[in-house]
Design a protein around this motif. Structure first.
Motif, PDB file in Angstrom:
ATOM      1  N   ASP A 150       0.767  -1.373  -0.177  1.00 60.89           N
ATOM      2  CA  ASP A 150       0.335  -0.205   0.014  1.00 60.89           C
ATOM      3  C   ASP A 150       0.541   1.208  -0.159  1.00 60.89           C
ATOM      4  N   ALA A 151      -0.170   2.676   0.165  1.00 61.90           N
ATOM      5  CA  ALA A 151       1.154   3.603  -0.149  1.00 61.90           C
ATOM      6  C   ALA A 151       1.797   3.536   1.464  1.00 61.90           C
ATOM      7  N   ALA A 152       1.785   3.493   2.326  1.00 57.38           N
ATOM      8  CA  ALA A 152       2.427   3.689   3.313  1.00 57.38           C
ATOM      9  C   ALA A 152       4.017   2.578   3.040  1.00 57.38           C
ATOM     10  N   ALA A 153       3.676   1.326   2.849  1.00 53.54           N
ATOM     11  CA  ALA A 153       5.192  -0.267   2.546  1.00 53.54           C
ATOM     12  C   ALA A 153       5.245   0.890   1.273  1.00 53.54           C
ATOM     13  N   LEU A 154       4.635   1.304   0.211  1.00 57.10           N
ATOM     14  CA  LEU A 154       5.757   1.810  -0.692  1.00 57.10           C
ATOM     15  C   LEU A 154       6.581   2.803   0.370  1.00 57.10           C
ATOM     16  N   ARG A 155       5.970   3.640   0.824  1.00 51.10           N
ATOM     17  CA  ARG A 155       7.036   4.527   1.261  1.00 51.10           C
ATOM     18  C   ARG A 155       8.328   4.182   1.615  1.00 51.10           C
ATOM     19  N   GLY A 156       8.127   2.829   2.792  1.00 55.56           N
ATOM     20  CA  GLY A 156       9.412   2.197   2.789  1.00 55.56           C
ATOM     21  C   GLY A 156      10.310   2.065   2.261  1.00 55.56           C
ATOM     22  N   PHE A 157       9.674   1.083   1.205  1.00 55.02           N
ATOM     23  CA  PHE A 157      10.563   0.484   0.146  1.00 55.02           C
ATOM     24  C   PHE A 157      11.672   1.591  -0.578  1.00 55.02           C
ATOM     25  N   TYR A 158      10.752   2.552  -0.733  1.00 57.17           N
ATOM     26  CA  TYR A 158      11.779   4.037  -1.021  1.00 57.17           C
ATOM     27  C   TYR A 158      12.805   4.332  -0.650  1.00 57.17           C
ATOM     28  N   GLN A 159      12.245   4.522   0.977  1.00 57.68           N
ATOM     29  CA  GLN A 159      13.393   4.585   1.862  1.00 57.68           C
ATOM     30  C   GLN A 159      14.235   3.961   2.249  1.00 57.68           C
ATOM     31  N   ASP A 160      14.165   2.640   1.803  1.00 54.58           N
ATOM     32  CA  ASP A 160      15.251   1.700   2.274  1.00 54.58           C
ATOM     33  C   ASP A 160      15.978   1.636   1.000  1.00 54.58           C
ATOM     34  N   PHE A 161      15.109   1.648  -0.643  1.00 54.81           N
ATOM     35  CA  PHE A 161      16.479   1.970  -1.522  1.00 54.81           C
ATOM     36  C   PHE A 161      17.542   3.334  -1.398  1.00 54.81           C
ATOM     37  N   MET A 162      16.494   4.331  -0.661  1.00 54.46           N
ATOM     38  CA  MET A 162      17.592   5.429  -0.479  1.00 54.46           C
ATOM     39  C   MET A 162      18.294   5.049   0.502  1.00 54.46           C
ATOM     40  N   GLN A 163      18.397   4.878   1.162  1.00 54.40           N
ATOM     41  CA  GLN A 163      19.330   4.174   2.041  1.00 54.40           C
ATOM     42  C   GLN A 163      20.466   3.227   1.327  1.00 54.40           C
ATOM     43  N   ALA A 164      20.032   2.191   0.555  1.00 53.66           N
ATOM     44  CA  ALA A 164      21.174   1.363   0.381  1.00 53.66           C
ATOM     45  C   ALA A 164      22.059   2.551  -0.569  1.00 53.66           C
ATOM     46  N   LEU A 165      21.243   3.541  -1.756  1.00 53.42           N
ATOM     47  CA  LEU A 165      21.921   4.384  -2.404  1.00 53.42           C
ATOM     48  C   LEU A 165      23.381   5.038  -1.546  1.00 53.42           C
ATOM     49  N   TYR A 166      22.469   5.156  -0.415  1.00 52.25           N
ATOM     50  CA  TYR A 166      23.407   6.577   0.155  1.00 52.25           C
ATOM     51  C   TYR A 166      25.326   4.949   0.882  1.00 52.25           C
ATOM     52  N   SER A 167      24.702   4.283   1.222  1.00 51.30           N
ATOM     53  CA  SER A 167      25.588   2.796   2.038  1.00 51.30           C
ATOM     54  C   SER A 167      26.896   3.216   1.181  1.00 51.30           C
ATOM     55  N   ILE A 168      26.614   2.971  -0.500  1.00 50.02           N
ATOM     56  CA  ILE A 168      27.825   2.698  -1.694  1.00 50.02           C
ATOM     57  C   ILE A 168      28.012   4.347  -1.943  1.00 50.02           C
ATOM     58  N   ALA A 169      28.023   5.032  -1.582  1.00 55.82           N
ATOM     59  CA  ALA A 169      28.090   6.731  -1.646  1.00 55.82           C
ATOM     60  C   ALA A 169      29.724   6.817  -2.154  1.00 55.82           C
ATOM     61  N   LEU A 225      10.825  12.261 -11.462  1.00 59.56           N
ATOM     62  CA  LEU A 225      10.933  10.915 -10.963  1.00 59.56           C
ATOM     63  C   LEU A 225      10.672  10.675  -9.690  1.00 59.56           C
ATOM     64  N   TYR A 226      11.871  11.438  -8.706  1.00 61.82           N
ATOM     65  CA  TYR A 226      12.160  11.502  -7.502  1.00 61.82           C
ATOM     66  C   TYR A 226      11.279  12.279  -6.317  1.00 61.82           C
ATOM     67  N   ARG A 227      10.183  12.926  -6.972  1.00 61.24           N
ATOM     68  CA  ARG A 227       9.465  13.096  -6.408  1.00 61.24           C
ATOM     69  C   ARG A 227       7.474  13.120  -6.214  1.00 61.24           C
ATOM     70  N   ASN A 228       8.258  11.817  -7.610  1.00 62.08           N
ATOM     71  CA  ASN A 228       6.250  11.109  -8.084  1.00 62.08           C
ATOM     72  C   ASN A 228       6.496   9.805  -7.880  1.00 62.08           C
ATOM     73  N   ALA A 229       7.657   9.184  -7.129  1.00 62.49           N
ATOM     74  CA  ALA A 229       8.104   7.717  -7.115  1.00 62.49           C
ATOM     75  C   ALA A 229       6.934   7.217  -6.362  1.00 62.49           C
ATOM     76  N   THR A 230       6.519   7.933  -4.987  1.00 58.08           N
ATOM     77  CA  THR A 230       5.292   7.095  -4.401  1.00 58.08           C
ATOM     78  C   THR A 230       4.428   7.027  -4.710  1.00 58.08           C
ATOM     79  N   HIS A 231       3.663   7.800  -5.629  1.00 55.43           N
ATOM     80  CA  HIS A 231       2.482   7.830  -6.220  1.00 55.43           C
ATOM     81  C   HIS A 231       1.953   6.678  -6.572  1.00 55.43           C
ATOM     82  N   SER A 232       2.667   5.650  -7.092  1.00 55.85           N
ATOM     83  CA  SER A 232       1.846   4.679  -7.605  1.00 55.85           C
ATOM     84  C   SER A 232       3.361   3.740  -8.137  1.00 55.85           C
ATOM     85  N   VAL A 233       2.830   2.124  -8.239  1.00 54.50           N
ATOM     86  CA  VAL A 233       3.685   0.909  -8.445  1.00 54.50           C
ATOM     87  C   VAL A 233       5.074   2.094 -10.046  1.00 54.50           C
ATOM     88  N   GLU A 234       3.514   1.839 -10.706  1.00 60.17           N
ATOM     89  CA  GLU A 234       4.280   2.206 -12.031  1.00 60.17           C
ATOM     90  C   GLU A 234       5.400   3.538 -12.106  1.00 60.17           C
TER      91      GLU A 234
END
Length: 528
Positions: A349-368, A387-396
């Motif tokens: 759902d929306a909250a899970a998608l936001r969590g998915f996004y946060q984990d992904f960004m954390q992965a990017l920072y961990s290898i910066a 793209l960054y701003r709209n990422a959590t609006h939908s799966v697409e």
């Protein structure tokens, strides 16, 4: 036809007068008044067809002037000009039969659009006067209902709603109603509907659907292609019967409008609780991250039940490893697979998608540091930021975002990846030699950290980034000194130096001679 422009700001009035070819629009005369008193005198001497009138003027405002025009029974089409759109003004304007209003500043194309609409109404005046007087009254009543409901749902303003309710046109605050939010998801063919036509088509469809159930419906627009509908009657429709009607609307929208819509509804809602109910419906739409066309009856339970079930399904460590090695295609495939699985299991759902996004960004920072890619620099263009701003609006939209980010890590590992970064940095330097080039600017262009870029240059070029930039500037300066007659001071500016002394020192350090000596030597060489 005659046009009258009323505005106390002379430059606005004259701008409207001379900025548009009114003759081409069929106006034989354009009159200007700088206050309501002048306007009255003009109106008494001239048969004006259309009046553009500012609301806020000293002594007497535009609404008062239009009220006087109506009292004199002058058949003038009135258009309001205002810098401050306000519901109170709109409420006062509706009984005065104002054609439209324009929020200033507005482009002349918008002014023309509204005036043309008024001109068309002038042409239809005879037939309109022959029509029953109740038609105009009905139109004004519907507009008041629409605006009152919108004010209560969005701004929580009770006064406009109470005004219309007291006239018996809307249910009381203690009455039960059904509330639905209708969201247009996408168009299956090219959208040929303008917003006004689409709204009235939707409004008519909703009213007809519930008229058969002996219920009344009011539709209002929350945002572009996002509507709210309130349904009530002798007995508020229950969830099941309302869902059937909206299911028909959804199917008709696909068949006749060639688009997909989602409807979210709540039944037996007290009018006093409508703002909170509307927020719940909006949250339900946010949770429809697959953007499925559906009719959903929303209950009191939380829609985020699947959020915690999704926890732990995202292996950020594995994604970090794959991206760090430049294996972007593999990383993207795994990310897409996780999203599809969670969606199929009903855990996304929306909250899970936001969590998915946060984990992904954390992965990017961990290898910066390891990859040399600063995640912040990935979104420094307008398209990437969207793209960054709209990422959590939908799966697409999340998948589009992931594909873009993963592509930025393609081939980073090994010599090929390093050469690609250095070549990108060289490209930036080559095209910006006339500027004061900063290391951070070059790194941002190459989508890597400044420290990592300096490390690559030392390894690939055998010199620091700063030394490379100065060297390229001096090579260009020497070419200009040898092949042009430009003054040395201009040559210095052409390679980004505003301090001549500093330029001369850098040139001498690079070629063991001063710029003036270089130029003199070239002048003394024999001509072929």
């Amino acid at each position: 036809m005659k046009l009258l422009i009323v505005d106390d700001q002379i430059y606005v009035a004259q701008g409207l007068r001379f900025g548009i070819d009114w003759k081409a629009e069929g106006f034989s005369e354009v009159l200007v008044a700088l206050n309501a008193l002048e306007a009255r005198a003009i109106l008494q001497k001239n048969a004006v067809d259309v009046m553009l009138c500012d609301i806020e003027m000293p002594m007497e405002n535009g609404l008062s002037l239009i009220r006087w025009v109506r009292e004199q029974k002058m058949p003038v089409r009135c258009i309001l000009l205002t810098a401050h759109p306000d519901f109170q003004y709109a409420r006062e304007a509706i009984p005065l039969d104002v054609t439209d209003y324009i929020v200033q500043p507005a482009p002349y194309s918008e002014v023309l659009r509204v005036v043309r609409k008024a001109v068309q109404e002038c042409g239809e005046r005879v037939s309109q006067e022959a029509a029953p007087a109740g038609d105009a009254l009905q139109k004004r009543q519907e507009l008041m209902e629409n605006m009152a409901l919108q004010s209560w749902l969005v701004s929580r303003q009770q006064a406009p709603y109470r005004d219309v309710m007291s006239a018996g046109h809307l249910p009381a605050f203690e009455d039960e109603v059904c509330l639905a939010e209708i969201c247009i998801l996408r168009w299956n063919t090219e959208n040929s509907w303008n917003s006004d036509t689409l709204f009235y088509a939707m409004k008519n469809m909703v009213e007809e659907l519930f008229a058969d159930c002996d219920c009344k419906a009011v539709l209002t627009e929350l945002a572009q292609q996002d509507y709210c509908c309130m349904v009530w009657g002798g007995k508020a429709p229950d969830a099941s019967s309302a869902a059937k009607q909206f299911e028909y609307l959804r199917s008709a929208f696909r068949l006749y409008f060639h688009g997909e819509a989602a409807v979210y509804l709540l039944s037996h809602v007290l009018v006093r609780d409508l703002p909170e109910a509307r927020e719940r419906l909006t949250a339900a739409h946010a949770d429809n991250i697959a953007r499925q066309s559906l009719v959903q009856v929303c209950g009191s339970e939380s829609t985020a039940a699947g959020t915690r079930a999704a926890a732990g399904a995202f292996d950020s460590g594995e994604i970090a490893r794959l991206l760090g090695q430049g294996l972007s295609a593999q990383a993207q495939a795994k990310l897409f697979g996780w999203l599809d699985r969670l969606l199929a299991e009903g855990k996304l759902d929306a909250a899970a998608l936001r969590g998915f996004y946060q984990d992904f960004m954390q992965a990017l920072y961990s290898i910066a540091e390891e990859s040399g890619v600063d995640p912040k620099t990935l979104f420094d263009t307008a398209g990437a930021f969207e793209l960054y701003r709209n990422a959590t609006h939908s799966v697409e939209e999340m998948k589009t975002f992931l594909a873009y980010v993963c592509s930025q890590y393609e081939g980073l590992a090994g010599e090929e990846g390093s050469r690609r970064i250095v070549l990108k940095a060289e490209e930036y330097i080559k095209h910006n030699l006339e500027k004061n080039i900063r290391r951070d600017d070059v790194a941002a262009y190459a989508h890597v950290s400044a420290g990592y870029l300096s490390h690559l240059f030392s390894r690939e070029k055998g010199c620091s980034l700063k030394e490379y930039i100065v060297r390229q500037k001096m090579l260009l300066a020497r070419s200009l000194l040898r092949t042009t007659a430009l003054p040395i001071s201009i040559v210095a500016m052409r390679v980004g130096y505003t301090n001549f002394s500093q330029f001369s020192q850098s040139y001498k350090a690079a070629f063991q001679c001063s710029p003036s000596a270089e130029r003199k030597a070239m002048e003394q060489e024999p001509k072929l």
